[in-house]
Motif scaffolding. Structure first.
Motif, PDB file in Angstrom:
ATOM      1  N   GLU A  87      40.536 -33.903   3.656  1.00 46.50           N
ATOM      2  CA  GLU A  87      41.024 -32.933   2.680  1.00 46.50           C
ATOM      3  C   GLU A  87      39.870 -32.293   1.916  1.00 46.50           C
ATOM      4  N   LYS A  88      38.883 -33.095   1.528  1.00 49.45           N
ATOM      5  CA  LYS A  88      37.723 -32.535   0.827  1.00 49.45           C
ATOM      6  C   LYS A  88      36.950 -31.575   1.730  1.00 49.45           C
ATOM      7  N   ILE A  89      36.851 -31.910   3.004  1.00 47.07           N
ATOM      8  CA  ILE A  89      36.130 -31.040   3.940  1.00 47.07           C
ATOM      9  C   ILE A  89      36.867 -29.719   4.131  1.00 47.07           C
ATOM     10  N   VAL A  90      38.175 -29.791   4.271  1.00 47.31           N
ATOM     11  CA  VAL A  90      38.965 -28.568   4.441  1.00 47.31           C
ATOM     12  C   VAL A  90      38.847 -27.675   3.207  1.00 47.31           C
ATOM     13  N   LYS A  91      38.876 -28.272   2.033  1.00 50.44           N
ATOM     14  CA  LYS A  91      38.707 -27.487   0.803  1.00 50.44           C
ATOM     15  C   LYS A  91      37.318 -26.862   0.748  1.00 50.44           C
ATOM     16  N   LEU A  92      36.291 -27.592   1.191  1.00 49.07           N
ATOM     17  CA  LEU A  92      34.936 -27.043   1.256  1.00 49.07           C
ATOM     18  C   LEU A  92      34.895 -25.841   2.189  1.00 49.07           C
ATOM     19  N   ALA A  93      35.504 -25.986   3.371  1.00 48.89           N
ATOM     20  CA  ALA A  93      35.524 -24.882   4.342  1.00 48.89           C
ATOM     21  C   ALA A  93      36.231 -23.666   3.773  1.00 48.89           C
ATOM     22  N   LYS A  94      37.340 -23.894   3.097  1.00 50.81           N
ATOM     23  CA  LYS A  94      38.079 -22.792   2.478  1.00 50.81           C
ATOM     24  C   LYS A  94      37.224 -22.102   1.416  1.00 50.81           C
ATOM     25  N   ASP A  95      36.575 -22.882   0.554  1.00 53.24           N
ATOM     26  CA  ASP A  95      35.773 -22.320  -0.527  1.00 53.24           C
ATOM     27  C   ASP A  95      34.590 -21.505  -0.003  1.00 53.24           C
ATOM     28  N   ARG A  96      34.002 -21.947   1.107  1.00 55.96           N
ATOM     29  CA  ARG A  96      32.815 -21.277   1.639  1.00 55.96           C
ATOM     30  C   ARG A  96      33.156 -20.290   2.756  1.00 55.96           C
ATOM     31  N   ASP A  97      34.431 -20.162   3.066  1.00 57.89           N
ATOM     32  CA  ASP A  97      34.907 -19.239   4.096  1.00 57.89           C
ATOM     33  C   ASP A  97      34.215 -19.504   5.433  1.00 57.89           C
ATOM     34  N   ILE A  98      34.189 -20.786   5.825  1.00 59.56           N
ATOM     35  CA  ILE A  98      33.685 -21.147   7.142  1.00 59.56           C
ATOM     36  C   ILE A  98      34.839 -21.728   7.955  1.00 59.56           C
ATOM     37  N   MET A  99      34.608 -21.918   9.241  1.00 63.26           N
ATOM     38  CA  MET A  99      35.673 -22.303  10.163  1.00 63.26           C
ATOM     39  C   MET A  99      35.580 -23.783  10.535  1.00 63.26           C
ATOM     40  N   ILE A 100      36.739 -24.391  10.676  1.00 65.05           N
ATOM     41  CA  ILE A 100      36.824 -25.751  11.187  1.00 65.05           C
ATOM     42  C   ILE A 100      37.225 -25.686  12.651  1.00 65.05           C
ATOM     43  N   GLU A 101      36.468 -26.374  13.471  1.00 68.71           N
ATOM     44  CA  GLU A 101      36.715 -26.353  14.907  1.00 68.71           C
ATOM     45  C   GLU A 101      37.840 -27.311  15.294  1.00 68.71           C
ATOM     46  N   ILE A 102      38.727 -26.817  16.162  1.00 75.53           N
ATOM     47  CA  ILE A 102      39.640 -27.677  16.899  1.00 75.53           C
ATOM     48  C   ILE A 102      39.073 -27.742  18.312  1.00 75.53           C
ATOM     49  N   ASN A 103      38.511 -28.885  18.639  1.00 78.45           N
ATOM     50  CA  ASN A 103      37.712 -29.050  19.849  1.00 78.45           C
ATOM     51  C   ASN A 103      38.615 -29.522  20.989  1.00 78.45           C
ATOM     52  N   ASN A 104      38.771 -28.674  22.016  1.00 79.13           N
ATOM     53  CA  ASN A 104      39.721 -29.017  23.067  1.00 79.13           C
ATOM     54  C   ASN A 104      39.262 -30.189  23.920  1.00 79.13           C
ATOM     55  N   SER A 105      37.967 -30.389  24.040  1.00 81.68           N
ATOM     56  CA  SER A 105      37.473 -31.562  24.755  1.00 81.68           C
ATOM     57  C   SER A 105      37.888 -32.840  24.036  1.00 81.68           C
ATOM     58  N   SER A 106      37.851 -32.813  22.702  1.00 87.86           N
ATOM     59  CA  SER A 106      38.334 -33.946  21.915  1.00 87.86           C
ATOM     60  C   SER A 106      39.836 -34.134  22.091  1.00 87.86           C
ATOM     61  N   MET A 107      40.584 -33.028  22.098  1.00 91.28           N
ATOM     62  CA  MET A 107      42.032 -33.115  22.253  1.00 91.28           C
ATOM     63  C   MET A 107      42.408 -33.711  23.609  1.00 91.28           C
ATOM     64  N   LEU A 108      41.630 -33.390  24.623  1.00 89.20           N
ATOM     65  CA  LEU A 108      41.883 -33.908  25.960  1.00 89.20           C
ATOM     66  C   LEU A 108      41.527 -35.387  26.097  1.00 89.20           C
ATOM     67  N   GLY A 109      40.643 -35.861  25.220  1.00 85.22           N
ATOM     68  CA  GLY A 109      40.139 -37.221  25.359  1.00 85.22           C
ATOM     69  C   GLY A 109      38.959 -37.325  26.298  1.00 85.22           C
ATOM     70  N   ASN A 110      38.425 -36.172  26.741  1.00 83.49           N
ATOM     71  CA  ASN A 110      37.228 -36.198  27.590  1.00 83.49           C
ATOM     72  C   ASN A 110      36.017 -36.675  26.812  1.00 83.49           C
ATOM     73  N   SER A 111      36.011 -36.421  25.531  1.00 82.01           N
ATOM     74  CA  SER A 111      34.945 -36.843  24.630  1.00 82.01           C
ATOM     75  C   SER A 111      35.585 -37.375  23.358  1.00 82.01           C
ATOM     76  N   ARG A 112      34.910 -38.280  22.685  1.00 81.21           N
ATOM     77  CA  ARG A 112      35.357 -38.767  21.372  1.00 81.21           C
ATOM     78  C   ARG A 112      36.816 -39.210  21.413  1.00 81.21           C
ATOM     79  N   LYS A 113      37.090 -40.171  22.277  1.00 80.07           N
ATOM     80  CA  LYS A 113      38.464 -40.640  22.492  1.00 80.07           C
ATOM     81  C   LYS A 113      39.104 -41.073  21.175  1.00 80.07           C
ATOM     82  N   GLY A 114      40.358 -40.731  21.019  1.00 81.17           N
ATOM     83  CA  GLY A 114      41.080 -41.047  19.794  1.00 81.17           C
ATOM     84  C   GLY A 114      41.029 -39.952  18.754  1.00 81.17           C
ATOM     85  N   SER A 115      40.451 -38.800  19.125  1.00 81.46           N
ATOM     86  CA  SER A 115      40.309 -37.693  18.172  1.00 81.46           C
ATOM     87  C   SER A 115      41.597 -36.903  17.976  1.00 81.46           C
ATOM     88  N   ASP A 116      42.514 -36.958  18.944  1.00 83.13           N
ATOM     89  CA  ASP A 116      43.644 -36.022  18.931  1.00 83.13           C
ATOM     90  C   ASP A 116      44.498 -36.146  17.671  1.00 83.13           C
TER      91      ASP A 116
END
Length: 242
Positions: free
Chosen positions: A144-173
């Motif tokens: 939540e703090k990170i999302v608020k930081l991103a909003k305040d600074r107008d930067i983007m948060i990545e939704i990483n499809n490799s993470s969603m697939l479990g190809n990398s960083r298993k358990g990220s979905d």
């Protein structure tokens, strides 16, 4: 909407990917990907390119075979002071930075240390436009703090499809879903990225799109539409040659 931008892609230059930049461009040209962000790992990653590589990205044409090229780097956060592995001089010709944690560069630490490292990196580096694969369960983070930081600074948060697939960083979905829900709550911008290490993965976002649909995520906060993405970056003073 058009999901025809992908800003997190790698080539053989990163040492553990399998396509060249021109092979990536050719795939994009043939498959309707209008914007290709090339974002090799920063120099602290084993076998990553030398920092001169990033300083010389100016030689890459802005448009190749009808595909707009954005010049980036997946920079490594190195320490709790927020140091990244690319100095200001070698960022001169870059359009954006993705700031990421990688276990072999910054070992997972306490919640306090992880948060200090991330916040310091964002506060110290104006070219950070994307926070990369935050769903990695190896790192304890206050989303939540990170999302608020991103909003305040107008930067983007990545939704990483490799993470969603479990190809990398298993358990990220499940963490990615939590992050997306917080972005919806606070109105923070996201970008779907493939984290492609071979050309065939570029622009492949099915798992991410399905997740966003399941939570009724507002399309206006998704930055993959080329016009929306270019307008965002121009508003930040980037892409003066487009």
């Amino acid at each position: 909407m058009k999901y025809s931008s992908d800003l997190h892609t790698h080539t053989i230059v990163s040492g553990h990917a399998y396509s060249t930049l021109l092979e990536n461009v050719d795939f994009c040209a043939k498959n309707g990907i209008e914007i290709l962000g090339t974002s090799e790992h920063g120099p602290a990653m084993p076998n990553a390119p030398h920092y001169w590589y990033f300083g010389n990205l100016k030689v890459v044409p802005r448009v190749i075979n009808g595909v707009t090229i954005l010049r980036g780097c997946e920079a490594n956060i190195l320490d709790t002071d927020g140091t990244i592995d690319l100095n200001e001089y070698n960022q001169t010709h870059l359009d954006y930075l993705i700031a990421s944690f990688h276990e072999n560069v910054f070992s997972p630490n306490t919640l306090e240390s992880n948060m200090k490292a991330l916040f310091s990196a964002v506060e110290n580096n104006e070219k950070i436009e994307i926070l990369g694969h935050l769903g990695n369960p190896a790192y304890e983070l206050d989303y939540e703090k990170i999302v608020k930081l991103a909003k305040d600074r107008d930067i983007m948060i990545e939704i990483n499809n490799s993470s969603m697939l479990g190809n990398s960083r298993k358990g990220s979905d499940s963490n990615c879903t939590k992050i997306a829900e917080l972005c919806k709550k606070h109105g923070a911008k996201i970008i779907l990225n493939s984290d492609a290490h071979i050309c065939f993965s570029i622009g492949q976002f099915k798992e991410s799109i399905d997740m966003l649909k399941s939570i009724n995520f507002p399309e206006e906060l998704i930055m993959n539409d080329p016009e929306r993405l270019i307008a965002h970056l121009k508003n930040k003073g980037r892409l003066t040659d487009l």
